[in-house]
Design a protein around this motif. Structure first.
Motif, PDB file in Angstrom:
ATOM      1  N   ALA A 205       0.808  -1.223   0.000  1.00 20.62           N
ATOM      2  CA  ALA A 205       0.000   0.000   0.000  1.00 20.62           C
ATOM      3  C   ALA A 205       0.839   1.269   0.000  1.00 20.62           C
ATOM      4  N   ILE A 206       2.167   1.151  -0.088  1.00 18.58           N
ATOM      5  CA  ILE A 206       3.034   2.329   0.055  1.00 18.58           C
ATOM      6  C   ILE A 206       2.774   3.414  -1.001  1.00 18.58           C
ATOM      7  N   PRO A 207       2.403   3.093  -2.268  1.00 18.34           N
ATOM      8  CA  PRO A 207       2.111   4.189  -3.213  1.00 18.34           C
ATOM      9  C   PRO A 207       0.962   5.082  -2.742  1.00 18.34           C
ATOM     10  N   GLY A 208      -0.133   4.475  -2.271  1.00 20.92           N
ATOM     11  CA  GLY A 208      -1.259   5.275  -1.785  1.00 20.92           C
ATOM     12  C   GLY A 208      -0.909   6.040  -0.520  1.00 20.92           C
ATOM     13  N   ILE A 209      -0.114   5.407   0.363  1.00 21.17           N
ATOM     14  CA  ILE A 209       0.286   6.080   1.606  1.00 21.17           C
ATOM     15  C   ILE A 209       1.158   7.300   1.298  1.00 21.17           C
ATOM     16  N   VAL A 213       0.635  11.244   2.226  1.00 19.54           N
ATOM     17  CA  VAL A 213       1.641  12.000   2.981  1.00 19.54           C
ATOM     18  C   VAL A 213       2.026  13.275   2.232  1.00 19.54           C
ATOM     19  N   MET A 214       2.203  13.165   0.915  1.00 21.51           N
ATOM     20  CA  MET A 214       2.589  14.344   0.144  1.00 21.51           C
ATOM     21  C   MET A 214       1.472  15.394   0.131  1.00 21.51           C
ATOM     22  N   LEU A 215       0.216  14.945   0.069  1.00 25.39           N
ATOM     23  CA  LEU A 215      -0.901  15.896   0.139  1.00 25.39           C
ATOM     24  C   LEU A 215      -0.911  16.615   1.480  1.00 25.39           C
ATOM     25  N   ALA A 216      -0.649  15.864   2.557  1.00 23.88           N
ATOM     26  CA  ALA A 216      -0.628  16.472   3.886  1.00 23.88           C
ATOM     27  C   ALA A 216       0.527  17.450   4.031  1.00 23.88           C
ATOM     28  N   VAL A 217       1.695  17.080   3.512  1.00 23.47           N
ATOM     29  CA  VAL A 217       2.858  17.970   3.594  1.00 23.47           C
ATOM     30  C   VAL A 217       2.617  19.254   2.794  1.00 23.47           C
ATOM     31  N   ALA A 218       2.018  19.110   1.606  1.00 24.20           N
ATOM     32  CA  ALA A 218       1.743  20.289   0.784  1.00 24.20           C
ATOM     33  C   ALA A 218       0.778  21.230   1.486  1.00 24.20           C
ATOM     34  N   ARG A 219      -0.241  20.675   2.179  1.00 19.17           N
ATOM     35  CA  ARG A 219      -1.172  21.532   2.904  1.00 19.17           C
ATOM     36  C   ARG A 219      -0.471  22.237   4.068  1.00 19.17           C
ATOM     37  N   ALA A 220       0.374  21.490   4.802  1.00 21.71           N
ATOM     38  CA  ALA A 220       1.034  22.068   5.970  1.00 21.71           C
ATOM     39  C   ALA A 220       2.004  23.175   5.577  1.00 21.71           C
ATOM     40  N   VAL A 283       6.322  23.162  -2.931  1.00 19.15           N
ATOM     41  CA  VAL A 283       5.229  22.176  -2.869  1.00 19.15           C
ATOM     42  C   VAL A 283       5.246  21.292  -4.113  1.00 19.15           C
ATOM     43  N   LEU A 284       5.522  21.899  -5.286  1.00 14.42           N
ATOM     44  CA  LEU A 284       5.573  21.124  -6.531  1.00 14.42           C
ATOM     45  C   LEU A 284       6.688  20.087  -6.484  1.00 14.42           C
ATOM     46  N   VAL A 285       7.861  20.485  -5.977  1.00 17.85           N
ATOM     47  CA  VAL A 285       8.987  19.547  -5.887  1.00 17.85           C
ATOM     48  C   VAL A 285       8.649  18.388  -4.951  1.00 17.85           C
ATOM     49  N   LEU A 286       8.025  18.699  -3.813  1.00 13.56           N
ATOM     50  CA  LEU A 286       7.634  17.637  -2.878  1.00 13.56           C
ATOM     51  C   LEU A 286       6.658  16.671  -3.525  1.00 13.56           C
ATOM     52  N   ASN A 287       5.716  17.188  -4.302  1.00 16.03           N
ATOM     53  CA  ASN A 287       4.747  16.320  -4.983  1.00 16.03           C
ATOM     54  C   ASN A 287       5.426  15.441  -6.024  1.00 16.03           C
ATOM     55  N   VAL A 288       6.366  16.029  -6.775  1.00 17.58           N
ATOM     56  CA  VAL A 288       7.076  15.240  -7.795  1.00 17.58           C
ATOM     57  C   VAL A 288       7.897  14.137  -7.146  1.00 17.58           C
ATOM     58  N   ILE A 289       8.585  14.467  -6.018  1.00 19.10           N
ATOM     59  CA  ILE A 289       9.361  13.447  -5.305  1.00 19.10           C
ATOM     60  C   ILE A 289       8.441  12.321  -4.822  1.00 19.10           C
ATOM     61  N   GLY A 290       7.271  12.709  -4.285  1.00 18.00           N
ATOM     62  CA  GLY A 290       6.313  11.699  -3.823  1.00 18.00           C
ATOM     63  C   GLY A 290       5.845  10.800  -4.942  1.00 18.00           C
ATOM     64  N   GLN A 291       5.554  11.393  -6.106  1.00 25.86           N
ATOM     65  CA  GLN A 291       5.113  10.582  -7.243  1.00 25.86           C
ATOM     66  C   GLN A 291       6.207   9.641  -7.723  1.00 25.86           C
ATOM     67  N   LEU A 292       7.473  10.130  -7.732  1.00 32.98           N
ATOM     68  CA  LEU A 292       8.580   9.273  -8.162  1.00 32.98           C
ATOM     69  C   LEU A 292       8.781   8.111  -7.193  1.00 32.98           C
ATOM     70  N   ARG A 296       8.277   4.213  -8.090  1.00 37.09           N
ATOM     71  CA  ARG A 296       9.378   3.267  -7.896  1.00 37.09           C
ATOM     72  C   ARG A 296       8.949   2.120  -6.983  1.00 37.09           C
ATOM     73  N   SER A 297       8.218   2.452  -5.903  1.00 33.73           N
ATOM     74  CA  SER A 297       7.757   1.400  -4.992  1.00 33.73           C
ATOM     75  C   SER A 297       6.784   0.474  -5.680  1.00 33.73           C
ATOM     76  N   HIS A 298       5.914   1.064  -6.527  1.00 33.01           N
ATOM     77  CA  HIS A 298       4.925   0.255  -7.243  1.00 33.01           C
ATOM     78  C   HIS A 298       5.609  -0.674  -8.244  1.00 33.01           C
ATOM     79  N   THR A 299       6.710  -0.168  -8.881  1.00 28.25           N
ATOM     80  CA  THR A 299       7.432  -0.988  -9.855  1.00 28.25           C
ATOM     81  C   THR A 299       8.095  -2.184  -9.191  1.00 28.25           C
ATOM     82  N   HIS A 300       8.720  -1.927  -7.986  1.00 27.67           N
ATOM     83  CA  HIS A 300       9.404  -3.016  -7.302  1.00 27.67           C
ATOM     84  C   HIS A 300       8.405  -3.947  -6.614  1.00 27.67           C
TER      85      HIS A 300
END
Length: 300
Positions: A205-209, A213-220, A283-292, A296-300
């Motif tokens: 479940a790590i991709p969804g988690i 987390v990235m949505l919460a960080v962007a809001r904060a 915020v954009l950089v944090l979102n991009v890092i989260g997506q990457l 990556r977790s989903h691929t592995h």
């Protein structure tokens, strides 16, 4: 004896004039009209976002240079506000992420139908609509009054209250989406509840988690009101004269934008626009890092 390959017309037997005529029937025309209407509404909904980004780039890009990013407010930049924002968001993440994920594991796997789970879900859903200023008031009463002053940890506590419900609800949903066959296979191999959670559910479940987390960080990172009650503001760096001064008033980008946007000086208003652009980029950089990380977790 060689076999002969027979090539047949794929449209053999198809009444092409009738098929072309069917595209002009009222049903096809209605579908095409709805598609155009949906596309138009999508562009209309994106117009405010695109116009705000264009205005930020136009007005904030004029002062964006290495000096404003590396100097403190006392020297004409806002590097200390960037460091303060990252520090308080980091403190908030250190509090909210472990608590949020553990609560989600309990809600989704250990006791999903218990009264405790129902109470936690109700509180989490209520907190999602909590005005951010109330989170600041709560942290002011629980941290600022107890420690005797405004500080970065007080700001981190206030921001963690805003991050926690988003992490709990999105993580619970991500864990629930793990296929039941994986649970049954792990239990069939003799896994305990702890091994099932740590070795099967969380890695799957790590991709969804991470998305939650990235949505919460962007809001904060963009909250202002809680930090006015807890961290206040400062023109100095978080590290002053070689000492880490976490328990002192701390600068942040959001409070700086709020303070400088009402100033009569054009120089401070331009700095507020540049700080807004930097905050959006952060915020954009944090979102991009989260997506990457998620991909990556989903691929592995």
């Amino acid at each position: 004896m060689s076999a002969q390959l027979e090539i047949r017309d794929p449209f053999e037997g198809v009444d092409l004039p009738q098929l072309e005529k069917s595209l002009y029937t009222p049903r096809a025309a209605f579908s095409a009209g709805l598609s155009l209407l949906t596309g138009g509404m999508t562009l209309l909904a994106m117009f405010p976002l695109v116009s705000v980004l264009a205005m930020l780039i136009w007005r904030g890009g004029k002062r964006l240079n290495w000096t404003v990013l590396t100097e403190s407010l006392a020297d004409g930049g806002f590097g200390n506000a960037i460091v303060g924002t990252l520090a308080m968001v980091g403190i908030a993440s250190a509090i909210a992420i472990p608590f949020g994920i553990l609560a989600a594991v309990y809600l989704a796997e250990i006791g999903p139908t218990t009264r405790t789970a129902s109470a936690v879900r109700f509180c989490a859903k209520t907190l999602t609509g909590l005005p951010s200023i109330l989170a600041g008031v709560f942290a002011y009463a629980m941290v600022v009054l107890l420690t005797g002053g405004f500080s970065a940890p007080a700001g981190g506590v206030a921001l963690s209250l805003l991050m926690l419900p988003t992490i709990i609800l999105t993580s619970e949903e991500a864990i629930r989406m793990v296929p039941a066959k994986m649970r049954e296979a792990a239990i069939g191999m003799g896994c305990t509840s702890t091994q099932l959670a740590w070795r099967v559910l969380l890695p799957t479940a790590i991709p969804g988690i991470l998305t939650g987390v990235m949505l919460a960080v962007a809001r904060a990172a963009g909250e202002t009101a809680p930090l006015i009650f807890t961290a206040l503001f400062s023109k100095d760096w978080l590290v002053h004269n070689g000492n880490l001064e976490l328990m002192e008033p701390t600068a942040s980008l959001a409070v700086m934008i709020y303070n400088f946007s009402g100033m009569p000086s054009d120089d401070q208003i331009e700095l507020a626009w540049t700080a807004s652009l930097v905050l959006v980029m952060l915020v954009l950089v944090l979102n991009v890092i989260g997506q990457l990380l998620s991909r990556r977790s989903h691929t592995h």
